[in-house]
Design an enzyme around this catalytic site. Structure first.
Site, PDB file in Angstrom:
ATOM      1  N   ARG A  64      45.909  14.681  56.310  1.00  0.00           N
ATOM      2  CA  ARG A  64      45.789  14.219  57.691  1.00  0.00           C
ATOM      3  C   ARG A  64      45.210  12.822  57.710  1.00  0.00           C
ATOM      4  O   ARG A  64      44.770  12.299  56.703  1.00  0.00           O
ATOM      5  CB  ARG A  64      44.864  15.157  58.502  1.00  0.00           C
ATOM      6  CG  ARG A  64      45.441  16.505  58.874  1.00  0.00           C
ATOM      7  CD  ARG A  64      46.439  16.482  60.028  1.00  0.00           C
ATOM      8  NE  ARG A  64      46.047  15.631  61.138  1.00  0.00           N
ATOM      9  CZ  ARG A  64      45.214  15.977  62.112  1.00  0.00           C
ATOM     10  NH1 ARG A  64      44.671  17.178  62.123  1.00  0.00           N
ATOM     11  NH2 ARG A  64      44.933  15.141  63.090  1.00  0.00           N
ATOM     12  N   LYS A  92      58.397  11.514  68.400  1.00  0.00           N
ATOM     13  CA  LYS A  92      58.284  12.797  67.710  1.00  0.00           C
ATOM     14  C   LYS A  92      56.946  13.483  68.002  1.00  0.00           C
ATOM     15  O   LYS A  92      56.794  14.666  67.715  1.00  0.00           O
ATOM     16  CB  LYS A  92      58.481  12.627  66.200  1.00  0.00           C
ATOM     17  CG  LYS A  92      57.389  11.904  65.470  1.00  0.00           C
ATOM     18  CD  LYS A  92      57.646  11.940  63.957  1.00  0.00           C
ATOM     19  CE  LYS A  92      56.473  11.349  63.197  1.00  0.00           C
ATOM     20  NZ  LYS A  92      56.623  11.493  61.744  1.00  0.00           N
ATOM     21  N   ASP A  93      55.975  12.757  68.592  1.00  0.00           N
ATOM     22  CA  ASP A  93      54.689  13.355  68.950  1.00  0.00           C
ATOM     23  C   ASP A  93      54.679  13.945  70.361  1.00  0.00           C
ATOM     24  O   ASP A  93      53.696  14.558  70.762  1.00  0.00           O
ATOM     25  CB  ASP A  93      53.560  12.307  68.872  1.00  0.00           C
ATOM     26  CG  ASP A  93      53.235  11.912  67.450  1.00  0.00           C
ATOM     27  OD1 ASP A  93      53.536  12.693  66.527  1.00  0.00           O
ATOM     28  OD2 ASP A  93      52.682  10.807  67.258  1.00  0.00           O
ATOM     29  N   ARG A 115      57.660  20.753  58.216  1.00  0.00           N
ATOM     30  CA  ARG A 115      59.052  20.380  57.963  1.00  0.00           C
ATOM     31  C   ARG A 115      59.198  19.780  56.569  1.00  0.00           C
ATOM     32  O   ARG A 115      60.105  20.145  55.800  1.00  0.00           O
ATOM     33  CB  ARG A 115      59.499  19.359  59.020  1.00  0.00           C
ATOM     34  CG  ARG A 115      60.857  18.705  58.720  1.00  0.00           C
ATOM     35  CD  ARG A 115      61.117  17.551  59.683  1.00  0.00           C
ATOM     36  NE  ARG A 115      60.160  16.470  59.526  1.00  0.00           N
ATOM     37  CZ  ARG A 115      60.257  15.494  58.619  1.00  0.00           C
ATOM     38  NH1 ARG A 115      61.268  15.489  57.774  1.00  0.00           N
ATOM     39  NH2 ARG A 115      59.358  14.536  58.562  1.00  0.00           N
ATOM     40  N   ARG A 116      58.305  18.840  56.237  1.00  0.00           N
ATOM     41  CA  ARG A 116      58.378  18.216  54.918  1.00  0.00           C
ATOM     42  C   ARG A 116      58.025  19.225  53.814  1.00  0.00           C
ATOM     43  O   ARG A 116      58.644  19.240  52.761  1.00  0.00           O
ATOM     44  CB  ARG A 116      57.430  17.009  54.848  1.00  0.00           C
ATOM     45  CG  ARG A 116      57.894  15.843  55.712  1.00  0.00           C
ATOM     46  CD  ARG A 116      56.926  14.672  55.621  1.00  0.00           C
ATOM     47  NE  ARG A 116      57.372  13.557  56.469  1.00  0.00           N
ATOM     48  CZ  ARG A 116      56.573  12.853  57.255  1.00  0.00           C
ATOM     49  NH1 ARG A 116      55.282  13.143  57.327  1.00  0.00           N
ATOM     50  NH2 ARG A 116      57.050  11.854  57.983  1.00  0.00           N
ATOM     51  N   ARG A 160      45.642   7.848  54.805  1.00  0.00           N
ATOM     52  CA  ARG A 160      46.514   8.570  53.875  1.00  0.00           C
ATOM     53  C   ARG A 160      46.775   7.751  52.618  1.00  0.00           C
ATOM     54  O   ARG A 160      46.755   8.285  51.505  1.00  0.00           O
ATOM     55  CB  ARG A 160      47.830   8.932  54.582  1.00  0.00           C
ATOM     56  CG  ARG A 160      47.625   9.887  55.743  1.00  0.00           C
ATOM     57  CD  ARG A 160      48.938  10.278  56.405  1.00  0.00           C
ATOM     58  NE  ARG A 160      48.691  10.990  57.659  1.00  0.00           N
ATOM     59  CZ  ARG A 160      49.507  11.882  58.187  1.00  0.00           C
ATOM     60  NH1 ARG A 160      50.639  12.176  57.583  1.00  0.00           N
ATOM     61  NH2 ARG A 160      49.219  12.478  59.319  1.00  0.00           N
ATOM     62  N   CYS A 169      54.891  21.948  66.334  1.00  0.00           N
ATOM     63  CA  CYS A 169      54.410  21.709  64.970  1.00  0.00           C
ATOM     64  C   CYS A 169      54.231  22.996  64.175  1.00  0.00           C
ATOM     65  O   CYS A 169      54.044  22.962  62.969  1.00  0.00           O
ATOM     66  CB  CYS A 169      53.060  20.983  65.029  1.00  0.00           C
ATOM     67  SG  CYS A 169      53.199  19.242  65.419  1.00  0.00           S
TER      68      CYS A 169
END
Length: 311
Positions: free
Chosen positions: A146, A80-81, A128-129, A152, A239
C-alpha cells in the site's frame, strides 16, 4: 476573473492530475483555478488492503462531500478509484484522452515477470493483479503493498520486494517511467476497468462548469468509460473481487475483454464482446451478463458472501 475550485487528494499523483486539469482550464478559459486538497480515509489507512476496509470509495467520499456542500466546483479522480454509485446530484461529466492502460513491471534486478526466479517476492495490493500473477507465476510470493507511488518505490528500493506492479499511467504522468523495467501487455495481465483514465466530477445541475469542461470531453475515451463502467456496474464489482476489463476502439467499433476470478486464482471466467461505439454501454453490460452466466455469478456470490460473514 471567475474562479474554479478543484478538489483533489494530496498524493503526488492526485496533485499532478489536478494541476493538469487546472492548467488546461486556465489555458482554455479566462479563469483562476484553486486546488482544494482533501485527505480521504484511503489516505489515512495505509497498513490494510483496500478490499478489507471498504474498497475504492475510500478515496472519493470526502471529496464528493466537498462538491455536495459547495466547497468545490469539480473533482479530479483516477476513474478506476470511482465507485459505480455516485451520490445523488453528482455526475462524472468529462474525461480527457486516456493515458496508457497497461500495468508496469518495476524491478531493480529483473527485466520482466518471466525473469523472476522461483520464490521471488512481488508487491501489490490489487486482487486483480494478484490472481493474474498467481495464474502465470504460481511459484511467486505475492505480498501486500500500500501507499502512494513514492512509498511503493521506496519499499522496493529498500529490498522488501524483488519487484512491484504499478499502473503504467501513474509512472508516466509523474515522469518516473524510467523506473519501468517492462510493460505488462493486456494479454498477460488485463488492466483494471478505466485504468489510465481521469474522471471529472461535478454537481449535475452546474451548467457553468459544464460549459468550462466541454472541451475536455474526449469522445473515444468517454465511449470506453461508458462501456467499461457499464460492465463493472452489471457485475456489481468493487475492490473486494478480482475483476479486470479493458476496451479498445478501432474504426468506430469498440471491443472489450473481461475477466472475473476467484480469490485463489484457480477459477477464471473470461469473455469478449464488440460492436458499434454508439452501443458502448450495452456492449459492456452484455459482456458482464455473459461472464455472470458462465460461472462469474457463483464466484462473485461466494466472494461477497464471505465478505458479509467476516464483518
Amino acid at each position: 476573473m471567475d474562479k474554479v475550485r478543484i478538489a483533489t487528494r494530496g498524493s503526488m499523483l492526485a496533485l499532478w492530475q489536478a494541476e493538469h486539469i487546472k492548467a488546461l482550464l486556465e489555458k482554455e478559459h479566462n479563469v483562476e483555478c484553486e486546488l482544494k486538497v482533501i485527505k480521504t480515509m484511503g489516505d489515512k489507512i495505509l497498513d490494510v488492503p483496500l478490499a478489507k476496509i471498504g474498497g475504492k470509495g475510500l478515496f472519493v467520499k470526502e471529496i464528493e462531500n466537498a462538491l455536495i456542500e459547495d466547497e468545490a466546483d469539480l473533482a479530479v479522480h483516477s476513474m478506476k478509484d470511482v465507485p459505480m454509485e455516485l451520490p445523488e446530484g453528482l455526475t462524472l461529466y468529462a474525461s480527457p484522452k486516456g493515458e496508457c492502460p497497461e500495468d508496469a513491471f518495476v524491478s531493480n534486478k529483473f527485466k520482466t515477470l518471466d525473469d523472476l526466479p522461483e520464490g521471488s517476492v512481488v508487491g501489490t495490493s490489487s486482487l486483480r493483479r494478484k490472481v493474474q500473477l498467481m495464474k502465470v507465476r504460481p511459484d511467486l510470493e505475492i505480498n501486500d503493498l500500500r501507499g502512494n507511488v513514492n512509498t511503493r518505490l521506496r519499499k522496493l528500493d529498500e529490498g522488501q520486494y524483488d519487484a512491484i506492479i504499478l499502473a503504467r499511467a501513474g509512472l508516466v504522468r509523474l515522469e518516473m517511467d524510467d523506473r519501468i523495467a517492462s510493460v505488462i501487455q493486456p494479454e498477460q495481465m488485463l488492466p483494471a476497468v478505466c485504468q489510465g483514465i481521469l474522471g471529472i466530477e461535478i454537481r449535475e445541475d452546474d451548467e457553468r462548469m459544464k460549459g468550462y469542461l466541454n472541451f475536455l470531453r474526449h469522445e473515444e475515451t468517454m465511449y470506453r468509460v461508458a462501456c467499461e463502467r457499464s460492465y463493472l456496474r452489471t457485475l456489481e464489482g468493487g475492490c473486494q473481487a478480482p475483476i479486470a476489463g479493458h476496451s479498445i476502439i478501432e474504426n468506430g467499433q469498440i471491443s472489450m475483454k473481461g475477466i472475473v476470478a476467484d480469490l485463489k486464482g484457480e477459477m477464471f471466467v473470461e469473455a469478449e464482446n464488440s460492436g458499434s461505439v454508439d452501443d458502448a454501454e450495452s456492449i459492456g453490460k452484455a459482456l458482464a451478463d455473459t461472464i455472470l452466466a458462465a460461472g462469474g455469478k457463483s464466484i462473485l456470490d461466494e466472494i461477497y458472501g464471505e465478505e458479509e460473514s467476516n464483518r
